[in-house]
Design a protein around this motif. Structure first.
Motif, short mmCIF file in Angstrom:
data_model
loop_
_atom_site.label_atom_id
_atom_site.label_comp_id
_atom_site.label_asym_id
_atom_site.label_seq_id
_atom_site.Cartn_x
_atom_site.Cartn_y
_atom_site.Cartn_z
N GLU A 59 -6.34 3.88 -16.16
CA GLU A 59 -5.65 2.70 -15.63
C GLU A 59 -6.60 1.63 -15.11
O GLU A 59 -6.22 0.48 -14.96
N THR A 60 -7.83 2.02 -14.78
CA THR A 60 -8.79 0.99 -14.36
C THR A 60 -9.51 0.38 -15.56
O THR A 60 -10.22 -0.62 -15.40
N LEU A 93 -18.49 -2.18 -4.44
CA LEU A 93 -17.39 -1.80 -3.55
C LEU A 93 -16.11 -1.47 -4.33
O LEU A 93 -15.22 -0.81 -3.81
N ASP A 94 -16.01 -1.96 -5.57
CA ASP A 94 -14.77 -1.76 -6.32
C ASP A 94 -14.42 -0.28 -6.52
O ASP A 94 -13.28 0.11 -6.29
N ILE A 150 -12.95 0.99 -3.38
CA ILE A 150 -11.58 0.54 -3.15
C ILE A 150 -10.60 1.36 -4.00
O ILE A 150 -9.54 1.77 -3.54
N VAL A 151 -11.00 1.63 -5.24
CA VAL A 151 -10.10 2.36 -6.14
C VAL A 151 -10.11 3.85 -5.84
O VAL A 151 -9.06 4.48 -5.68
N ARG A 184 0.84 -1.21 0.00
CA ARG A 184 0.00 0.00 0.00
C ARG A 184 0.87 1.26 0.00
O ARG A 184 0.58 2.23 -0.69
N HIS A 220 -21.29 -7.21 -4.59
CA HIS A 220 -20.10 -6.56 -4.01
C HIS A 220 -19.31 -5.76 -5.04
O HIS A 220 -18.34 -5.10 -4.68
N GLN A 221 -19.71 -5.82 -6.32
CA GLN A 221 -18.96 -5.03 -7.32
C GLN A 221 -19.06 -3.53 -7.05
O GLN A 221 -18.19 -2.78 -7.44
N ALA A 225 2.31 1.83 -3.42
CA ALA A 225 1.35 2.44 -4.35
C ALA A 225 1.31 3.95 -4.16
O ALA A 225 1.37 4.71 -5.12
N TRP A 284 -8.13 7.97 -2.91
CA TRP A 284 -7.87 9.25 -3.59
C TRP A 284 -8.75 10.35 -2.99
O TRP A 284 -8.29 11.46 -2.72
N VAL A 300 -12.03 1.44 -17.18
CA VAL A 300 -13.50 1.49 -17.10
C VAL A 300 -14.14 1.86 -18.43
O VAL A 300 -15.35 1.66 -18.61
#
Lengths: 200, 382
Positions: A133-134, A161-162, A165-166, A111, A158-159, A114, A170, A136
């Motif tokens: 970078e993701t 939550l992604d 998390i990303v 972490r 739970h998607q 990153a 930030w 999307v």
């Protein structure tokens, strides 16, 4: 059935299965399968012409598990340890693999790594871009909606939550920077208004 | 050279990196022609594998052309077209000498619990992987094989892990004629495991997943019965009913660390990283098989603990067989099976992603968009 001696019968006979499924039973003999027997000495060494390989030069102190008696003769040289994350990871390698501290420190190092790189990237011509970078964009080019609506997908729960998390770290970092800047501005204004230390 | 680079959980990009160098006299540098994204790459992509460093290039499934060889390389020549097993291995350590190439002790200084793997974090040795234009291949006289002339590139690249691992998973089930085999997970490895179970004489093969397009592939590619676990209140109970209350003889876990089916287990492992992996599929396997059954675990889990129902496993007298696949040991037989048409791995390819679009490729695979089952990566210079 289960409560009597014999196994429940299989609906299809071997002949029927052989007709329906190409190759049925070609590996039927358990002794004639590539991974059997296990732990049998292999005479050919699969092409190796050494008993112990020549050693790869160690051009910098290479971290290693304390459960190894020596540095392995060959090792990866990608991404050598550096910075704060490097110090954390180096510390992690003081603990054996059976210790929780080893793995948790490595996760912490990941972490920190990153964040070190995100911050460094801001000083370059190619800062990190969470949008590109993701990937999307693929939501619009690869049927993001159609791949989800009307499907029996349990992962959709739970998607959601992604993005947290990303994007969460930030947003948290931006919030912390804003709060810090605001409190600094306020304290500077206070010092300036009491007349003792004017601020120009 | 152009290469995929990890930028933190859920983030990757393509960067200009230095072309790899010969680091050891038995190294080769391979110019990658075709690579793949593996389901286990998603564990790295999601930040689950400890010591995954920023800038790391993933990719342990790749084929290519030998571009340079070290001074001690005897077998390979520049220009040879090679397929490279995902295992980095020396050929002569205690493990390799006994055929356990995936457990090689001479290639991973970072951990003793796992061997060396290309592009799979520093926990497996710190080797950059093949989602790039070039890759360093250690022990070039040991790992790579020349691609047979008759073999298609897409079959060759999928023999470097996915096909070998699925076939190995079926072998670890110790299947005997007439066995009922449950396969958890209809991803590429699960589909090959299901297809391979028939080759070993299974009497029934049942595949369980929650994605309809993958279950459809399980029916057409693997000739299996399928169950979508979201359509049943309790999939374990359903498996007991389907096996006349005995339970299956063999179960193969082809899901691993990010198993779905239990919200708490999934979130505590895949999202919060409090477990080494979500053991939902493994626990379903333990509960669904008969007493005295064999469970083969091909799904990848992280090094932390997981909440596995070991009490039930012990009480039922189960046998667990596990390992990373020693790929090269499978190849001679698998080459025969591909040539005879018993296995056709390229039938599972759904997407071909240019290296420059790798971020979208990872997102499609991770979010399971567009019916994705197996994405390949085509490097810029290929």
């Amino acid at each position: 059935m289960t409560y009597t001696p014999h196994k429940p019968p299989i609906a299809e006979s071997p002949e029927e299965l052989r007709r329906r499924i190409p190759g049925w039973g070609v590996d039927l003999d358990p002794r004639d399968r590539p991974s059997v027997p296990k732990l049998q000495f292999q005479e050919d060494f699969t092409g190796a012409h050494w008993e112990f390989p020549e050693r790869q030069p160690e051009k910098y102190p290479r971290e290693r598990s304390v459960e190894h008696g020596m540095l392995t003769p060959v090792f990866g040289t990608a991404q050598p340890l550096s910075g704060v994350s490097g110090a954390i990871r180096r510390h992690a390698y003081r603990y054996a693999e059976g210790r929780m501290a080893h793995w948790l420190l490595l996760v912490l190092g990941d972490r920190v790594d990153a964040w070190e790189h995100h911050l460094k990237s801001l000083l370059t011509l190619r800062p990190d871009n969470p949008i590109t970078e993701t990937g999307v964009k693929a939501e619009f080019t690869h049927h993001g909606l159609r791949s989800r609506v009307g499907q029996h997908r349990t992962d959709l729960k739970h998607q959601v939550l992604d993005p947290v998390i990303v994007g969460g770290p930030w947003i948290a970092a931006a919030g912390a920077a804003y709060v810090g800047a605001r409190s600094m501005a306020r304290s500077l204004a206070r010092v300036g208004s009491d007349g003792r230390r004017p601020v120009h | 050279m152009r290469a995929m680079a990890y930028r933190g959980p859920y983030k990757v990009r393509v960067e200009e990196k230095q072309r790899p160098r010969i680091e050891h006299p038995n190294d080769a540098i391979v110019r990658v022609q075709l690579a793949a994204i593996c389901g286990s790459d998603l564990h790295l992509y999601h930040g689950l594998m400890p010591d995954t460093r920023i800038g790391h290039t993933f990719g342990h499934e790749f084929i290519g052309v030998v571009d340079e060889v070290g001074s001690s390389v005897q077998d390979l020549r520049v220009g040879d077209r090679v397929m490279v097993p995902f295992n980095v291995f020396c050929g002569t350590c205690w493990y390799c000498a006994r055929g356990l190439y995936s457990n090689c002790h001479n290639v991973n200084p970072n951990a003793t619990a796992v061997g060396g793997i290309y592009g799979y974090s520093h926990t497996t040795g710190g080797y950059d992987g093949g989602q790039a234009e070039f890759v360093r291949v250690p022990f070039a006289d040991v790992g790579p094989s020349r691609i047979p002339d008759w073999m298609a590139d897409e079959d060759a690249v999928l023999l470097t892990d996915m096909t070998a691992t699925g076939y190995f998973g079926a072998q670890l089930g110790d299947i005997v004629q007439g066995d009922v085999v449950l396969v958890f997970g209809a991803g590429p490895v699960g589909l090959v495991a299901a297809r391979s179970a028939w080759l070993m004489g299974a009497g029934r093969v049942i595949v369980i997943d929650h994605l309809d397009h993958r279950l459809e592939k399980a029916r057409t590619f693997a000739h299996a019965e399928t169950y979508n676990f979201t359509e049943y209140g309790d999939i374990v109970l359903e498996m007991k009913k389907a096996t006349d209350w005995l339970g299956a003889d063999v179960a193969i876990d082809c899901v691993g660390a990010e198993a779905d089916g239990d919200f708490v287990q999934h979130v505590t492992s895949a999202k919060l990283k409090l477990q080494g992996g979500s053991p939902v599929a493994l626990n379903w396997a333990i509960d669904s098989v008969r007493k005295g059954a064999t469970i083969s675990v091909m799904g990848a889990y992280g090094p932390l603990f997981s909440a596995v129902k070991f009490g039930d496993a012990m009480n039922k007298g189960l046998t667990f067989h596990t390992n990373q696949c020693p790929v090269k040991r499978q190849w001679p037989r698998l080459f025969e099976h591909v040539r005879n048409g018993y296995l056709k791995p390229s039938e599972l390819v759904t997407h071909r992603v240019p290296l420059e679009d790798i971020a979208e490729g990872y997102h499609v695979f991770s979010a399971k968009l567009d019916g994705c089952i197996k994405p390949l990566v085509v490097p810029t210079a290929a």
